[in-house]
Design an enzyme around this catalytic site. Structure first.
Site, PDB file in Angstrom:
ATOM      1  CG  ASP A   1      -4.403   0.724  -2.715  1.00  0.00           C
ATOM      2  OD1 ASP A   1      -5.485   0.560  -3.320  1.00  0.00           O
ATOM      3  OD2 ASP A   1      -4.082   1.796  -2.171  1.00  0.00           O
TER       4      ASP A   1
ATOM      5  CB  ALA B   1      -4.765   1.277   0.932  1.00  0.00           C
TER       6      ALA B   1
ATOM      7  CG  HIS C   1      -2.975   5.075  -4.980  1.00  0.00           C
ATOM      8  ND1 HIS C   1      -1.817   5.464  -5.591  1.00  0.00           N
ATOM      9  CD2 HIS C   1      -2.824   5.429  -3.668  1.00  0.00           C
ATOM     10  CE1 HIS C   1      -1.005   6.043  -4.713  1.00  0.00           C
ATOM     11  NE2 HIS C   1      -1.608   6.020  -3.540  1.00  0.00           N
TER      12      HIS C   1
ATOM     13  CB  THR D   1      -0.916   0.031   1.238  1.00  0.00           C
ATOM     14  OG1 THR D   1      -0.096  -0.037   2.424  1.00  0.00           O
ATOM     15  CG2 THR D   1      -1.891  -1.138   1.232  1.00  0.00           C
ATOM     16  CB  ALA D   2       4.482   1.697   0.333  1.00  0.00           C
TER      17      ALA D   2
ATOM     18  CD  GLU E   1      -0.789   4.307  -8.628  1.00  0.00           C
ATOM     19  OE1 GLU E   1      -1.399   5.377  -8.383  1.00  0.00           O
ATOM     20  OE2 GLU E   1      -0.295   3.596  -7.743  1.00  0.00           O
TER      21      GLU E   1
END
Length: 314
Positions: A260, A286, A284, A234-235, A265
């Site tokens: 995520d 989270a 993206h 999730t980073a 992206e």
């Protein structure tokens, strides 16, 4: 001249309304997708509020001659050129801590879903199938090891929630010394990255994207993880080598993953991740819940307003 704030991505409406009481606000969430319009909009702005997609780079700063404050609706700063902002005397205020609960709960949810492996069968069950035998070998979180890479606020909250499930926790963070009291306070074993990867049944990443962390989990490090382990990111997408991860999932070396964030992206067609088994992909989000958006937006609005008021007073 009236102080103007430009908001280029979505923000909680109540926080926008609070800013409008003091400042002239241009709230256009679609600006992030229209670079020319964004550059025109910031020409007279003293404040700019963004999420993770708006690129606050040297080009934007050249157009924003009056800019003094950037508010970041989140914590990652890789879309903001921090040295360029410092050189231009532009302060940057992230929403540190405001979305930690949302991210930590996402990590725990993904952990439970991937360990149990039973929640993708709804269509089969509804169609009259009964895959009871196939789904009877799911795993429990209790007595397993949660490995946390990056022991900041989110990592520490993940540790707390993992303890609640009866998990053992091991974590690594090069910025926190071995004798720091936070390790003992959180009942967490401190280890090096290699220790975490070797021991953990679930590895969750909570580090910023820097030159030093890009592809931190490359093919060699992914191969060093326990067979059947789960990876959660999730980073930032660039922290994981997506090709290597896809291969590890397809070969069965890893038991599952939840991503995520991605190197590109939105995720592009033809990604190596397409078709990988036991893989959860989310866009993206989270750190995005109804509650987190209110907290993040309110905190950033407050910090931007205070900073601009201080500028005006001087």
């Amino acid at each position: 001249m009236t102080t103007t704030i430009v908001i280029s991505e979505f923000m909680d409406e109540a926080a926008v309304a609070l800013l409008r009481h003091k400042f002239q606000v241009r709230y256009v969430p679609e600006l992030v997708d229209d670079r020319a319009a964004l550059l025109a909009a910031v020409a007279d702005a003293e404040g700019l509020i963004v999420r993770n997609r708006t690129q606050v780079d040297t080009e934007l700063l050249k157009h924003a001659k009056r800019l003094r404050v950037v508010g970041r609706l989140g914590v990652g700063l890789d879309n903001i050129d921090m040295p360029a902002c410092a050189a231009a005397n532009v302060a940057v205020h992230p929403a540190t801590g405001a979305n930690a609960r949302a991210v930590a709960e996402y990590v725990i949810t993904a952990t439970l879903v991937l360990l149990r492996g039973a929640f993708g069968a709804s269509a089969d069950v509804a169609a009259g199938k009964w895959p009871r035998n196939e789904l009877s070998n799911g795993l429990e979180a209790s007595e397993r090891t949660m490995g946390i890479v990056g022991f900041g606020g989110i990592g520490r909250l993940v540790a707390q929630l993992a303890h609640g499930l009866g998990m053992r926790v091991i974590a690594s963070d090069a910025a926190i010394s071995a004798d720091d009291e936070r390790w003992q306070q959180r009942r967490v074993q401190r280890g090096e990255l290699e220790d975490v990867l070797a021991q953990a049944d679930v590895v969750t990443l909570h580090v910023p994207l820097t030159d030093g962390t890009r592809h931190l989990l490359d093919a060699a490090r992914i191969a060093s993880m326990k067979r059947g382990a789960i990876l959660i990111n999730t980073a930032r997408g660039g922290v994981v080598d997506e090709h290597a991860l896809a291969q590890a999932l397809k070969s069965g070396a890893l038991g599952g993953a939840a991503l995520d964030v991605f190197e590109d992206e939105p995720l592009k067609a033809g990604s190596p991740l397409v078709g990988a088994p036991n893989l959860i992909l989310t866009p993206h989000i989270a750190g995005l819940t109804a509650e987190a958006n209110v907290r993040v937006s309110g905190l950033v609005a407050e910090r931007v307003a205070d900073a601009l008021s201080l500028v005006a007073a001087n």
